[in-house]
Scaffold this motif. Structure first.
Motif, PDB file in Angstrom:
ATOM      1  N   LEU A  32       0.833  -1.201   0.000  1.00 33.47           N
ATOM      2  CA  LEU A  32       0.000   0.000   0.000  1.00 33.47           C
ATOM      3  C   LEU A  32       0.867   1.250   0.000  1.00 33.47           C
ATOM      4  N   ALA A  33       1.886   1.274   0.846  1.00 31.54           N
ATOM      5  CA  ALA A  33       2.773   2.441   0.901  1.00 31.54           C
ATOM      6  C   ALA A  33       3.461   2.673  -0.440  1.00 31.54           C
ATOM      7  N   ARG A  34       3.856   1.598  -1.101  1.00 33.37           N
ATOM      8  CA  ARG A  34       4.516   1.730  -2.404  1.00 33.37           C
ATOM      9  C   ARG A  34       3.562   2.321  -3.445  1.00 33.37           C
ATOM     10  N   ILE A  35       2.314   1.860  -3.445  1.00 30.06           N
ATOM     11  CA  ILE A  35       1.329   2.356  -4.405  1.00 30.06           C
ATOM     12  C   ILE A  35       0.990   3.813  -4.122  1.00 30.06           C
ATOM     13  N   LEU A  36       0.830   4.170  -2.853  1.00 26.29           N
ATOM     14  CA  LEU A  36       0.541   5.562  -2.515  1.00 26.29           C
ATOM     15  C   LEU A  36       1.727   6.469  -2.844  1.00 26.29           C
ATOM     16  N   ARG A  37       2.932   5.950  -2.706  1.00 32.05           N
ATOM     17  CA  ARG A  37       4.123   6.725  -3.097  1.00 32.05           C
ATOM     18  C   ARG A  37       4.120   6.975  -4.600  1.00 32.05           C
ATOM     19  N   LEU A  38       3.736   5.957  -5.388  1.00 35.06           N
ATOM     20  CA  LEU A  38       3.628   6.139  -6.837  1.00 35.06           C
ATOM     21  C   LEU A  38       2.632   7.253  -7.156  1.00 35.06           C
ATOM     22  N   GLN A  39       1.472   7.222  -6.528  1.00 34.49           N
ATOM     23  CA  GLN A  39       0.470   8.250  -6.785  1.00 34.49           C
ATOM     24  C   GLN A  39       0.975   9.629  -6.376  1.00 34.49           C
ATOM     25  N   ARG A  40       1.722   9.684  -5.288  1.00 36.35           N
ATOM     26  CA  ARG A  40       2.311  10.959  -4.843  1.00 36.35           C
ATOM     27  C   ARG A  40       3.289  11.483  -5.895  1.00 36.35           C
ATOM     28  N   ALA A  41       4.106  10.596  -6.425  1.00 39.72           N
ATOM     29  CA  ALA A  41       5.076  10.990  -7.447  1.00 39.72           C
ATOM     30  C   ALA A  41       4.385  11.449  -8.721  1.00 39.72           C
ATOM     31  N   LEU A  42       3.323  10.754  -9.123  1.00 41.14           N
ATOM     32  CA  LEU A  42       2.614  11.150 -10.338  1.00 41.14           C
ATOM     33  C   LEU A  42       1.982  12.529 -10.198  1.00 41.14           C
ATOM     34  N   ARG A  43       1.436  12.816  -9.027  1.00 45.05           N
ATOM     35  CA  ARG A  43       0.866  14.151  -8.818  1.00 45.05           C
ATOM     36  C   ARG A  43       1.934  15.234  -8.958  1.00 45.05           C
ATOM     37  N   LEU A  44       3.109  14.977  -8.383  1.00 47.76           N
ATOM     38  CA  LEU A  44       4.193  15.950  -8.473  1.00 47.76           C
ATOM     39  C   LEU A  44       4.658  16.121  -9.915  1.00 47.76           C
ATOM     40  N   ALA A  45       4.895  15.004 -10.598  1.00 48.50           N
ATOM     41  CA  ALA A  45       5.402  15.073 -11.970  1.00 48.50           C
ATOM     42  C   ALA A  45       4.394  15.750 -12.889  1.00 48.50           C
ATOM     43  N   ARG A  46       3.110  15.459 -12.704  1.00 52.14           N
ATOM     44  CA  ARG A  46       2.088  16.071 -13.551  1.00 52.14           C
ATOM     45  C   ARG A  46       1.966  17.576 -13.314  1.00 52.14           C
ATOM     46  N   SER A  47       2.376  18.020 -12.134  1.00 49.37           N
ATOM     47  CA  SER A  47       2.328  19.455 -11.842  1.00 49.37           C
ATOM     48  C   SER A  47       3.543  20.198 -12.371  1.00 49.37           C
ATOM     49  N   GLY A  48       4.462  19.441 -12.999  1.00 52.05           N
ATOM     50  CA  GLY A  48       5.631  20.079 -13.595  1.00 52.05           C
ATOM     51  C   GLY A  48       6.903  19.993 -12.784  1.00 52.05           C
ATOM     52  N   VAL A  49       6.888  19.290 -11.658  1.00 48.04           N
ATOM     53  CA  VAL A  49       8.099  19.142 -10.856  1.00 48.04           C
ATOM     54  C   VAL A  49       9.093  18.266 -11.619  1.00 48.04           C
ATOM     55  N   PRO A  50      10.357  18.673 -11.760  1.00 49.51           N
ATOM     56  CA  PRO A  50      11.349  17.845 -12.461  1.00 49.51           C
ATOM     57  C   PRO A  50      11.447  16.448 -11.838  1.00 49.51           C
ATOM     58  N   TYR A  51      11.809  15.486 -12.668  1.00 49.71           N
ATOM     59  CA  TYR A  51      11.798  14.100 -12.203  1.00 49.71           C
ATOM     60  C   TYR A  51      12.704  13.872 -10.998  1.00 49.71           C
ATOM     61  N   ALA A  52      13.899  14.447 -10.990  1.00 53.14           N
ATOM     62  CA  ALA A  52      14.806  14.250  -9.857  1.00 53.14           C
ATOM     63  C   ALA A  52      14.197  14.807  -8.580  1.00 53.14           C
ATOM     64  N   ASP A  53      13.575  15.985  -8.671  1.00 48.58           N
ATOM     65  CA  ASP A  53      12.924  16.578  -7.497  1.00 48.58           C
ATOM     66  C   ASP A  53      11.691  15.772  -7.099  1.00 48.58           C
ATOM     67  N   THR A  54      10.974  15.255  -8.095  1.00 47.34           N
ATOM     68  CA  THR A  54       9.822  14.402  -7.812  1.00 47.34           C
ATOM     69  C   THR A  54      10.251  13.194  -6.999  1.00 47.34           C
ATOM     70  N   ALA A  55      11.342  12.553  -7.415  1.00 48.86           N
ATOM     71  CA  ALA A  55      11.827  11.369  -6.698  1.00 48.86           C
ATOM     72  C   ALA A  55      12.150  11.702  -5.244  1.00 48.86           C
ATOM     73  N   ALA A  56      12.852  12.810  -5.021  1.00 45.25           N
ATOM     74  CA  ALA A  56      13.238  13.181  -3.663  1.00 45.25           C
ATOM     75  C   ALA A  56      12.018  13.528  -2.808  1.00 45.25           C
ATOM     76  N   ARG A  57      11.102  14.298  -3.358  1.00 45.73           N
ATOM     77  CA  ARG A  57       9.945  14.744  -2.587  1.00 45.73           C
ATOM     78  C   ARG A  57       8.935  13.630  -2.343  1.00 45.73           C
ATOM     79  N   ALA A  58       8.887  12.645  -3.248  1.00 46.98           N
ATOM     80  CA  ALA A  58       7.935  11.537  -3.086  1.00 46.98           C
ATOM     81  C   ALA A  58       8.462  10.438  -2.180  1.00 46.98           C
ATOM     82  N   GLY A  59       9.772  10.460  -1.873  1.00 50.37           N
ATOM     83  CA  GLY A  59      10.316   9.476  -0.949  1.00 50.37           C
ATOM     84  C   GLY A  59      11.126   8.373  -1.579  1.00 50.37           C
ATOM     85  N   TYR A  60      11.558   8.537  -2.831  1.00 49.93           N
ATOM     86  CA  TYR A  60      12.412   7.546  -3.482  1.00 49.93           C
ATOM     87  C   TYR A  60      13.884   7.828  -3.163  1.00 49.93           C
TER      88      TYR A  60
END
Length: 227
Positions: A175-203
């Motif tokens: 569940l945590a992994r799936i919710l992390r994916l959704q968190r990352a997708l929200r960030l990336a779709r808002s225009g956050v660069p991929y490297a920053d998306t990874a850091a902010r989403a918890g990867y």
């Protein structure tokens, strides 16, 4: 075209979707279960551990997407029995009960609203879901570690895993992994660069994000976002 709105049922979403001419689509795992209406059929979409392809599907869809962990109590079936499955409601309920609901939805001018009404009626006649589920989802969705959240909720590892299986269809780490994916997708779709998306989403790093996206969705992050 896909459209959604907040439901009158707390935490749920009411949606409609008419696939494009190709009839192809990709449903990503999100921790939720859905009650669906499609061409005269009532279906339940169980919790997914990977993307589900809808290739070749035509016609309009309507659905209610329940807040993670709430659908099993309303539908009367443990989530793990429906993991990665799409099942006719008549296979889960007495046939006469499923037929009555199908007749109401089929006769409605707006099937999505009729499904929402049915969900509200189920909620009114069902005991509330496990009260620990919502804070668990909220904490994991915010990126809190599973062990820390379990401790805060006063649950041991085995107890948390057992309750998670019944409510979500899989353990808390999935569940945590799936919710992390959704968190990352929200960030990336808002225009956050991929490297920053990874850091902010918890990867751990961008490569970790890329691997997880590929494993859970079957596409690259760029492919998902159309880039």
């Amino acid at each position: 075209m896909y459209e959604e709105r907040a439901s009158r049922l707390p935490g749920a979403v009411v949606w409609t979707n008419t696939p494009d001419a190709s009839g192809t689509g990709r449903v990503l795992p999100d921790g939720c279960m859905d009650l669906l209406w499609h061409e005269g059929r009532l279906l339940v979409a169980g919790p997914d551990t990977h993307a589900q392809l809808t290739e070749g599907t035509t016609g309009a869809w309507s659905g209610v997407r329940f807040f993670p962990g709430t659908a099993p109590a309303l539908l009367g079936v443990p989530a793990q029995e429906l993991r990665d499955r799409r099942v006719d409601l008549a296979d889960l309920w007495p046939a006469s009960r499923a037929r009555r609901l199908g007749a109401r939805v089929g006769a409605a001018a707006d099937p999505a609203t009729a499904l929402e009404d049915a969900a509200l009626a189920l909620a009114a006649d069902t005991r509330p879901p496990d009260p620990l589920l919502r804070p668990l989802v909220t904490a994991l969705g915010a990126g809190r570690p599973v062990a820390a959240v379990a401790g805060e909720l006063g649950l041991g590892a085995r107890q948390l895993h057992r309750r998670s299986l019944a409510a979500f269809g899989y353990g808390p780490k999935t569940l945590a992994r799936i919710l992390r994916l959704q968190r990352a997708l929200r960030l990336a779709r808002s225009g956050v660069p991929y490297a920053d998306t990874a850091a902010r989403a918890g990867y751990a790093d961008q490569a970790h994000l890329a691997r997880d996206v590929r494993e859970l969705t079957g596409l690259t992050l760029g492919g998902l976002l159309g880039g």
